[in-house]
Design a protein around this motif. Structure first.
Motif, mmCIF file in Angstrom:
data_model
loop_
_atom_site.group_PDB
_atom_site.id
_atom_site.type_symbol
_atom_site.label_atom_id
_atom_site.label_comp_id
_atom_site.label_asym_id
_atom_site.label_seq_id
_atom_site.Cartn_x
_atom_site.Cartn_y
_atom_site.Cartn_z
ATOM 1 N N MET A 1 0.823 -1.186 0.000
ATOM 2 C CA MET A 1 0.000 0.000 0.000
ATOM 3 C C MET A 1 0.875 1.260 0.000
ATOM 4 O O MET A 1 0.559 2.211 -0.710
ATOM 5 N N ILE A 2 1.956 1.266 0.752
ATOM 6 C CA ILE A 2 2.833 2.429 0.806
ATOM 7 C C ILE A 2 3.487 2.699 -0.557
ATOM 8 O O ILE A 2 3.532 3.856 -0.993
ATOM 9 N N PRO A 3 3.986 1.681 -1.263
ATOM 10 C CA PRO A 3 4.545 1.973 -2.592
ATOM 11 C C PRO A 3 3.507 2.533 -3.571
ATOM 12 O O PRO A 3 3.825 3.394 -4.392
ATOM 13 N N ALA A 4 2.272 2.075 -3.463
ATOM 14 C CA ALA A 4 1.226 2.588 -4.356
ATOM 15 C C ALA A 4 0.914 4.048 -4.039
ATOM 16 O O ALA A 4 0.759 4.869 -4.949
ATOM 17 N N LEU A 5 0.826 4.383 -2.752
ATOM 18 C CA LEU A 5 0.610 5.783 -2.368
ATOM 19 C C LEU A 5 1.787 6.649 -2.790
ATOM 20 O O LEU A 5 1.607 7.776 -3.241
ATOM 21 N N THR A 6 2.988 6.099 -2.663
ATOM 22 C CA THR A 6 4.170 6.832 -3.090
ATOM 23 C C THR A 6 4.126 7.101 -4.590
ATOM 24 O O THR A 6 4.488 8.192 -5.052
ATOM 25 N N THR A 7 3.657 6.139 -5.352
ATOM 26 C CA THR A 7 3.519 6.334 -6.800
ATOM 27 C C THR A 7 2.526 7.445 -7.109
ATOM 28 O O THR A 7 2.807 8.326 -7.936
ATOM 29 N N LEU A 8 1.382 7.429 -6.441
ATOM 30 C CA LEU A 8 0.371 8.467 -6.674
ATOM 31 C C LEU A 8 0.892 9.845 -6.305
ATOM 32 O O LEU A 8 0.749 10.814 -7.060
ATOM 33 N N PHE A 9 1.504 9.946 -5.127
ATOM 34 C CA PHE A 9 2.007 11.247 -4.681
ATOM 35 C C PHE A 9 3.194 11.708 -5.511
ATOM 36 O O PHE A 9 3.383 12.904 -5.711
ATOM 37 N N SER A 10 3.993 10.779 -5.997
ATOM 38 C CA SER A 10 5.121 11.146 -6.867
ATOM 39 C C SER A 10 4.631 11.721 -8.187
ATOM 40 O O SER A 10 5.201 12.695 -8.696
ATOM 41 N N CYS A 11 3.593 11.135 -8.738
ATOM 42 C CA CYS A 11 3.020 11.665 -9.977
ATOM 43 C C CYS A 11 2.438 13.058 -9.742
ATOM 44 O O CYS A 11 2.607 13.959 -10.575
ATOM 45 N N GLN A 12 1.775 13.240 -8.618
ATOM 46 C CA GLN A 12 1.221 14.552 -8.305
ATOM 47 C C GLN A 12 2.345 15.572 -8.121
ATOM 48 O O GLN A 12 2.275 16.691 -8.632
ATOM 49 N N LEU A 13 3.395 15.188 -7.408
ATOM 50 C CA LEU A 13 4.526 16.087 -7.207
ATOM 51 C C LEU A 13 5.204 16.430 -8.530
ATOM 52 O O LEU A 13 5.549 17.591 -8.778
ATOM 53 N N ALA A 14 5.378 15.442 -9.388
ATOM 54 C CA ALA A 14 5.993 15.690 -10.695
ATOM 55 C C ALA A 14 5.146 16.668 -11.506
ATOM 56 O O ALA A 14 5.684 17.572 -12.167
ATOM 57 N N GLY A 15 3.835 16.511 -11.450
ATOM 58 C CA GLY A 15 2.955 17.444 -12.145
ATOM 59 C C GLY A 15 3.088 18.855 -11.609
ATOM 60 O O GLY A 15 3.154 19.821 -12.374
ATOM 61 N N GLU A 16 3.144 18.998 -10.286
ATOM 62 C CA GLU A 16 3.303 20.322 -9.673
ATOM 63 C C GLU A 16 4.640 20.954 -10.070
ATOM 64 O O GLU A 16 4.709 22.133 -10.388
ATOM 65 N N VAL A 17 5.697 20.156 -10.045
ATOM 66 C CA VAL A 17 7.025 20.677 -10.378
ATOM 67 C C VAL A 17 7.070 21.132 -11.839
ATOM 68 O O VAL A 17 7.580 22.213 -12.147
ATOM 69 N N ILE A 18 6.530 20.326 -12.729
ATOM 70 C CA ILE A 18 6.537 20.678 -14.154
ATOM 71 C C ILE A 18 5.743 21.956 -14.401
ATOM 72 O O ILE A 18 6.191 22.851 -15.126
ATOM 73 N N VAL A 19 4.582 22.072 -13.772
ATOM 74 C CA VAL A 19 3.747 23.261 -13.957
ATOM 75 C C VAL A 19 4.461 24.501 -13.433
ATOM 76 O O VAL A 19 4.469 25.548 -14.081
#
Length: 87
Positions: A1-19
């Motif tokens: 469960m933790i790796p899956a949450l990390t994947t979701l939050f990493s994608c969100q963080l990557a989107g924020e950084v790119i924007v």
């Protein structure tokens, strides 16, 4: 469960950084969701842990609308005074 949450939050963080790096007026989490979608398309499948986390989030999604509903109820007189401008 933790790796899956990390994947979701990493994608969100990557989107924020790119924007923020590009300076575009686009929601970072939406771009992160697009990155997650592209990643899932590239791998061709999802992990059971990611599916479990997604199902859990979707089952409790209605809880995220409670603060917005409370804000609308608290500001109903302000909203009604500006209804024409809102619509």
């Amino acid at each position: 469960m933790i790796p899956a949450l990390t994947t979701l939050f990493s994608c969100q963080l990557a989107g924020e950084v790119i924007v923020r790096l590009l300076g575009v007026t686009f929601p970072g989490p939406v771009l992160g969701m697009g990155l997650l979608f592209c990643g899932l398309l590239a791998f061709g499948r999802s992990t059971p842990a990611l599916e479990q986390v997604a199902d859990t989030l979707l089952r409790n999604l209605s809880l995220l609308f409670i603060p917005a509903a409370v804000g609308v109820v608290q500001q109903v007189d302000l909203i009604s005074a500006n209804a024409v401008a809102i619509f």
